[in-house]
Design a protein around this motif. Structure first.
Motif, PDB file in Angstrom:
ATOM      1  N   ASP A  86      31.100  39.061  46.561  1.00  0.00           N
ATOM      2  CA  ASP A  86      32.089  38.246  45.699  1.00  0.00           C
ATOM      3  C   ASP A  86      33.457  38.180  46.212  1.00  0.00           C
ATOM      4  O   ASP A  86      34.164  37.169  45.992  1.00  0.00           O
ATOM      5  N   THR A  87      34.294  39.161  46.479  1.00  0.00           N
ATOM      6  CA  THR A  87      35.453  39.228  46.748  1.00  0.00           C
ATOM      7  C   THR A  87      35.924  38.364  47.832  1.00  0.00           C
ATOM      8  O   THR A  87      36.727  37.513  48.011  1.00  0.00           O
ATOM      9  N   LEU A  88      34.884  38.302  49.015  1.00  0.00           N
ATOM     10  CA  LEU A  88      35.164  37.653  50.073  1.00  0.00           C
ATOM     11  C   LEU A  88      34.675  36.164  49.777  1.00  0.00           C
ATOM     12  O   LEU A  88      35.525  35.193  50.407  1.00  0.00           O
ATOM     13  N   PHE A  89      34.013  35.903  48.948  1.00  0.00           N
ATOM     14  CA  PHE A  89      33.689  34.604  48.447  1.00  0.00           C
ATOM     15  C   PHE A  89      34.755  33.820  48.040  1.00  0.00           C
ATOM     16  O   PHE A  89      35.193  33.024  48.243  1.00  0.00           O
ATOM     17  N   LEU A  90      35.397  34.657  46.936  1.00  0.00           N
ATOM     18  CA  LEU A  90      36.641  34.285  46.300  1.00  0.00           C
ATOM     19  C   LEU A  90      37.872  34.114  47.187  1.00  0.00           C
ATOM     20  O   LEU A  90      38.762  33.248  47.116  1.00  0.00           O
ATOM     21  N   CYS A  91      38.067  34.929  48.041  1.00  0.00           N
ATOM     22  CA  CYS A  91      39.097  34.853  49.185  1.00  0.00           C
ATOM     23  C   CYS A  91      38.735  33.420  49.981  1.00  0.00           C
ATOM     24  O   CYS A  91      39.874  32.845  50.295  1.00  0.00           O
ATOM     25  N   GLU A  92      37.359  32.968  50.191  1.00  0.00           N
ATOM     26  CA  GLU A  92      37.383  31.896  50.958  1.00  0.00           C
ATOM     27  C   GLU A  92      37.532  30.578  50.283  1.00  0.00           C
ATOM     28  O   GLU A  92      38.317  29.678  50.515  1.00  0.00           O
ATOM     29  N   LEU A  93      37.458  30.783  48.762  1.00  0.00           N
ATOM     30  CA  LEU A  93      38.015  29.727  47.896  1.00  0.00           C
ATOM     31  C   LEU A  93      39.551  30.032  47.724  1.00  0.00           C
ATOM     32  O   LEU A  93      39.911  28.693  47.692  1.00  0.00           O
ATOM     33  N   ALA A  94      40.053  30.816  47.892  1.00  0.00           N
ATOM     34  CA  ALA A  94      41.506  31.085  47.694  1.00  0.00           C
ATOM     35  C   ALA A  94      42.431  30.711  48.880  1.00  0.00           C
ATOM     36  O   ALA A  94      43.313  29.759  48.592  1.00  0.00           O
ATOM     37  N   ARG A  95      41.532  30.362  49.921  1.00  0.00           N
ATOM     38  CA  ARG A  95      42.311  30.139  51.235  1.00  0.00           C
ATOM     39  C   ARG A  95      43.849  30.753  51.310  1.00  0.00           C
ATOM     40  O   ARG A  95      43.900  31.821  50.884  1.00  0.00           O
ATOM     41  N   GLU A  96      44.710  30.246  52.139  1.00  0.00           N
ATOM     42  CA  GLU A  96      45.789  30.878  52.132  1.00  0.00           C
ATOM     43  C   GLU A  96      46.932  30.559  51.062  1.00  0.00           C
ATOM     44  O   GLU A  96      47.789  31.548  51.006  1.00  0.00           O
ATOM     45  N   LYS A  97      46.669  29.995  50.022  1.00  0.00           N
ATOM     46  CA  LYS A  97      47.439  29.542  49.106  1.00  0.00           C
ATOM     47  C   LYS A  97      47.057  30.340  47.830  1.00  0.00           C
ATOM     48  O   LYS A  97      48.080  30.601  46.853  1.00  0.00           O
ATOM     49  N   GLY A  98      46.033  30.880  47.688  1.00  0.00           N
ATOM     50  CA  GLY A  98      45.206  31.571  46.467  1.00  0.00           C
ATOM     51  C   GLY A  98      45.606  33.084  46.693  1.00  0.00           C
ATOM     52  O   GLY A  98      46.082  33.774  47.578  1.00  0.00           O
ATOM     53  N   LYS A  99      45.048  33.629  45.634  1.00  0.00           N
ATOM     54  CA  LYS A  99      45.098  35.057  45.668  1.00  0.00           C
ATOM     55  C   LYS A  99      43.918  35.695  44.917  1.00  0.00           C
ATOM     56  O   LYS A  99      43.180  35.043  44.012  1.00  0.00           O
ATOM     57  N   VAL A 100      43.196  36.692  45.370  1.00  0.00           N
ATOM     58  CA  VAL A 100      42.245  37.570  44.567  1.00  0.00           C
ATOM     59  C   VAL A 100      42.379  38.936  44.146  1.00  0.00           C
ATOM     60  O   VAL A 100      43.150  39.671  44.961  1.00  0.00           O
ATOM     61  N   LEU A 101      42.061  39.294  42.871  1.00  0.00           N
ATOM     62  CA  LEU A 101      42.233  40.739  42.481  1.00  0.00           C
ATOM     63  C   LEU A 101      40.952  41.108  42.597  1.00  0.00           C
ATOM     64  O   LEU A 101      39.917  40.476  41.873  1.00  0.00           O
ATOM     65  N   ALA A 102      40.488  42.293  42.940  1.00  0.00           N
ATOM     66  CA  ALA A 102      39.222  42.830  43.006  1.00  0.00           C
ATOM     67  C   ALA A 102      39.374  44.502  42.573  1.00  0.00           C
ATOM     68  O   ALA A 102      39.977  44.977  42.712  1.00  0.00           O
TER      69      ALA A 102
END
Length: 187
Positions: free
Chosen positions: A34-50
């Motif tokens: 899920d972390t990887l999936f969310l990183c793909e959604l975030a692209r370069e501009k977004g951010k993910v906390l896991a």
């Protein structure tokens, strides 16, 4: 058949609702999918906390993200999901996802519990932006999860309908306690 797997289905619902480049939280890191999936959604501009409480989960996720060139997009936190409000501000996240149960292939004695899970859902709803969504994959059966599943379902059923839309799904013709996907949309 991929489409019938709970994680695939939840990802498709999230993808249909989330805008690219957002702020996402994986509340139960596990093996990092899920972390990887969310990183793909975030692209370069977004951010993910896991979040996860097991070092093994962080190590596996870190390696998965590195393999896919996404290690700079996620902050991996060794802490319980019930503490996510220490790391994320009020109404800041676009999507928060949970997979309740235990680390796949891991120690079944180290599993989520309804007390910390409900606390995490509550804190997550405060962190979720208006218009955001939360995905809950509830695994039960075997040696974990029945009590957690029932308590979580009681909790989300009591959420105010004017503030949240809760959609509970089930694999209707599957035996042996199949997982249950639940989606919460914050109005």
């Amino acid at each position: 058949m991929k489409q019938s797997q709970i994680t695939y289905w939840c990802h498709e619902i999230i993808r249909s609702q989330a805008e690219e480049g957002g702020y996402y939280i994986d509340a139960t890191m596990g093996k990092g999918n899920d972390t990887l999936f969310l990183c793909e959604l975030a692209r370069e501009k977004g951010k993910v906390l896991a979040f996860d409480i097991q070092q093994e989960a962080l190590d596996v996720t870190k390696e998965l993200l590195k393999t896919h060139g996404k290690e700079m997009q996620a902050e991996l936190i060794l802490d319980g999901h019930e503490h996510m409000d220490r790391y994320a501000g009020k109404e800041s996240a676009d999507v928060i996802c949970f997979n309740f149960g235990y680390l796949p292939g891991g120690d079944h004695n180290l599993a989520t519990t309804y007390r910390t899970s409900i606390e995490a859902i509550g804190k997550g709803l405060g962190i979720l932006k208006h218009g955001g969504m939360m995905s809950l994959c509830i695994y039960s059966g075997g040696d974990t999860g029945f009590e957690e599943k029932e308590k979580i379902l009681e909790y989300v059923k009591a959420l105010p309908g004017k503030e949240y839309t809760v959609i509970v799904n089930e694999y209707y013709n599957r035996k042996n306690c199949p997982p249950m996907p639940v989606f919460i949309f914050k109005e």
